[in-house]
Design an enzyme around this catalytic site. Structure first.
Site, mmCIF file in Angstrom:
data_model
loop_
_atom_site.group_PDB
_atom_site.id
_atom_site.type_symbol
_atom_site.label_atom_id
_atom_site.label_comp_id
_atom_site.label_asym_id
_atom_site.label_seq_id
_atom_site.Cartn_x
_atom_site.Cartn_y
_atom_site.Cartn_z
ATOM 1 N N GLU A 1 -11.308 4.217 -1.368
ATOM 2 C CA GLU A 1 -11.769 4.529 -0.005
ATOM 3 C C GLU A 1 -12.626 5.797 0.035
ATOM 4 O O GLU A 1 -12.291 6.826 -0.540
ATOM 5 C CB GLU A 1 -10.584 4.679 0.977
ATOM 6 C CG GLU A 1 -9.445 5.551 0.519
ATOM 7 C CD GLU A 1 -8.363 4.769 -0.184
ATOM 8 O OE1 GLU A 1 -8.641 3.733 -0.784
ATOM 9 O OE2 GLU A 1 -7.218 5.237 -0.173
ATOM 10 N N ASP B 1 0.827 -1.209 0.000
ATOM 11 C CA ASP B 1 0.000 0.000 0.000
ATOM 12 C C ASP B 1 0.856 1.250 0.000
ATOM 13 O O ASP B 1 0.437 2.321 0.447
ATOM 14 C CB ASP B 1 -0.930 -0.015 1.227
ATOM 15 C CG ASP B 1 -2.043 1.009 1.119
ATOM 16 O OD1 ASP B 1 -2.602 1.400 2.177
ATOM 17 O OD2 ASP B 1 -2.342 1.446 -0.012
ATOM 18 N N ASP C 1 -3.194 -3.049 -2.519
ATOM 19 C CA ASP C 1 -4.236 -2.030 -2.571
ATOM 20 C C ASP C 1 -4.059 -1.193 -3.843
ATOM 21 O O ASP C 1 -2.969 -1.134 -4.425
ATOM 22 C CB ASP C 1 -4.151 -1.123 -1.338
ATOM 23 C CG ASP C 1 -5.357 -0.187 -1.235
ATOM 24 O OD1 ASP C 1 -5.220 0.899 -0.641
ATOM 25 O OD2 ASP C 1 -6.433 -0.525 -1.775
ATOM 26 N N ASN C 2 -5.129 -0.556 -4.293
ATOM 27 C CA ASN C 2 -5.078 0.470 -5.344
ATOM 28 C C ASN C 2 -4.649 -0.035 -6.716
ATOM 29 O O ASN C 2 -4.034 0.711 -7.499
ATOM 30 C CB ASN C 2 -4.133 1.609 -4.940
ATOM 31 C CG ASN C 2 -4.411 2.139 -3.573
ATOM 32 O OD1 ASN C 2 -3.556 2.066 -2.690
ATOM 33 N ND2 ASN C 2 -5.613 2.665 -3.373
ATOM 34 N N LYS D 1 2.996 3.425 -5.594
ATOM 35 C CA LYS D 1 2.458 2.423 -6.534
ATOM 36 C C LYS D 1 3.539 1.922 -7.484
ATOM 37 O O LYS D 1 3.528 0.771 -7.882
ATOM 38 C CB LYS D 1 1.258 2.993 -7.282
ATOM 39 C CG LYS D 1 0.182 3.568 -6.339
ATOM 40 C CD LYS D 1 -0.103 2.671 -5.130
ATOM 41 C CE LYS D 1 -0.746 3.427 -3.994
ATOM 42 N NZ LYS D 1 -0.762 2.666 -2.721
HETATM 43 O O1 LIG Z 1 -0.246 7.031 -2.844
HETATM 44 C C1 LIG Z 1 -0.909 6.257 -2.138
HETATM 45 N N1 LIG Z 1 -0.318 5.510 -1.230
HETATM 46 C C2 LIG Z 1 1.124 5.545 -1.119
HETATM 47 C C3 LIG Z 1 1.576 6.534 -0.146
HETATM 48 C C4 LIG Z 1 2.770 7.066 -0.288
HETATM 49 C C5 LIG Z 1 3.280 8.042 0.709
HETATM 50 O O2 LIG Z 1 3.544 7.367 1.934
HETATM 51 C C6 LIG Z 1 4.933 6.980 1.917
HETATM 52 C C7 LIG Z 1 5.569 8.144 1.222
HETATM 53 O O3 LIG Z 1 5.814 9.144 2.198
HETATM 54 C C8 LIG Z 1 4.545 8.651 0.244
HETATM 55 O O4 LIG Z 1 4.408 10.039 0.320
HETATM 56 C C9 LIG Z 1 -2.396 6.171 -2.274
HETATM 57 C C10 LIG Z 1 -3.044 7.130 -3.044
HETATM 58 C C11 LIG Z 1 -4.426 7.074 -3.170
HETATM 59 N N2 LIG Z 1 -5.092 8.061 -3.967
HETATM 60 O O5 LIG Z 1 -6.317 7.979 -4.180
HETATM 61 O O6 LIG Z 1 -4.381 8.979 -4.472
HETATM 62 C C12 LIG Z 1 -5.188 6.071 -2.556
HETATM 63 C C13 LIG Z 1 -4.527 5.103 -1.792
HETATM 64 O O7 LIG Z 1 -5.229 4.098 -1.184
HETATM 65 C C14 LIG Z 1 -3.136 5.140 -1.654
HETATM 66 O O8 LIG Z 1 -2.544 4.147 -0.919
HETATM 67 MG MG LIG Z 2 -3.915 2.517 -0.575
#
Ligand SMILES: O=C(NC/C=C/[C@H]1OC[C@H](O)[C@@H]1O)c1cc([N+](=O)[O-])cc(O)c1O
Ligand SMILES: [Mg+2]
Length: 215
Positions: A199, A141, A169-170, A144
């Site tokens: 979500e 998660d 996820d995603n 990506k």
């Molecule tokens: O980027 C996502 N997850 C990764 C997170 C990344 C961040 O956390 C670790 C790092 O600092 C980065 O900035 C994400 C994005 C969406 N979205 O709708 O944009 C939905 C989700 O469920 C997601 O896990």
């Molecule tokens: Mg996610």
């Protein structure tokens, strides 16, 4: 300066959830993100699918890539029997600091190892540093574009063995096309898609469950 969104999520937990009650922490975060501010937690709909996979696998060692505020960490850890644990990796120190407090509020700190750093740097040290043989379940998660390289790294490090379940996820939104192509076409994985929604929204998203079949 304004508080951050993770700080506001933690406040909602401290206001609405009961210390030591993981379900109340989950409910507080979902309520806040549905009615106040959207945030990238796996959420209640996909979270129920995550729960069912955790219950099906009944893992002893879980790896979570991407902690954020600890929402899915709490969802996973609350279902683990004594002696089982989840190692969760988070790159962003601000997210990690909030997640530690959310996990503590839920009373699950004994089942969680939160590691701050980049997955690519930490994965090669997992065996030596945590005494892990192989993971029973990996929840992806995080960034990506890191899903595929980190999966290959886990394979190379012998941390994925016959029967290991990957749950991503995603895979639709934001999407992980190269990872999907890999696990769906590899003869070493049996992969299936659980259709759901991004979500707290009506947009399509889903989880991909891939079981490693061995070499
Ligand atoms: O980027 C996502 N997850 C990764 C997170 C990344 C961040 O956390 C670790 C790092 O600092 C980065 O900035 C994400 C994005 C969406 N979205 O709708 O944009 C939905 C989700 O469920 C997601 O896990
Ligand atoms: Mg996610």
């Amino acid at each position: 300066t304004r508080t951050s969104r993770p700080q506001r999520i933690l406040k909602a937990v401290q206001r609405k959830a009961t210390v030591g009650d993981p379900q109340s922490v989950i409910t507080a975060i979902d309520h806040f993100c549905r009615h106040r501010e959207w945030a990238m937690n796996v959420g209640d709909e996909k979270g129920s699918i995550l729960d069912s996979v955790v219950n099906e696998v009944s893992p002893v060692t879980v790896l979570e890539l991407g902690t954020y505020c600890g929402y899915s960490t709490v969802r996973i850890a609350r279902l683990l029997p004594p002696g089982a644990c989840v190692i969760t990796l988070e790159f962003n120190p601000d997210y990690a600091a909030i997640a530690r407090q959310v996990i503590k509020w839920s009373g699950l700190e004994d089942k969680v190892q939160l590691v701050e750093g980049a997955s690519g740097d930490w994965i090669p040290w997992m065996k030596e540093h945590f005494g892990v043989q192989a993971f029973d379940l990996v929840f992806l998660d995080h960034w990506k574009e890191r899903y595929l390289p980190d999966t290959k790294l886990l394979e190379e490090c012998g941390l994925i063995q016959k029967g290991t379940v990957l749950l991503a996820d995603n895979v639709i939104c934001p999407g992980t096309p190269d990872y999907l192509e890999y696990v769906r076409n590899s003869p070493h994985y049996n992969s299936q898609y659980y259709r759901s929604h991004l979500e707290y929204t009506k947009a399509e998203d889903g989880l991909e469950k891939s079981v490693f079949l061995g070499y």
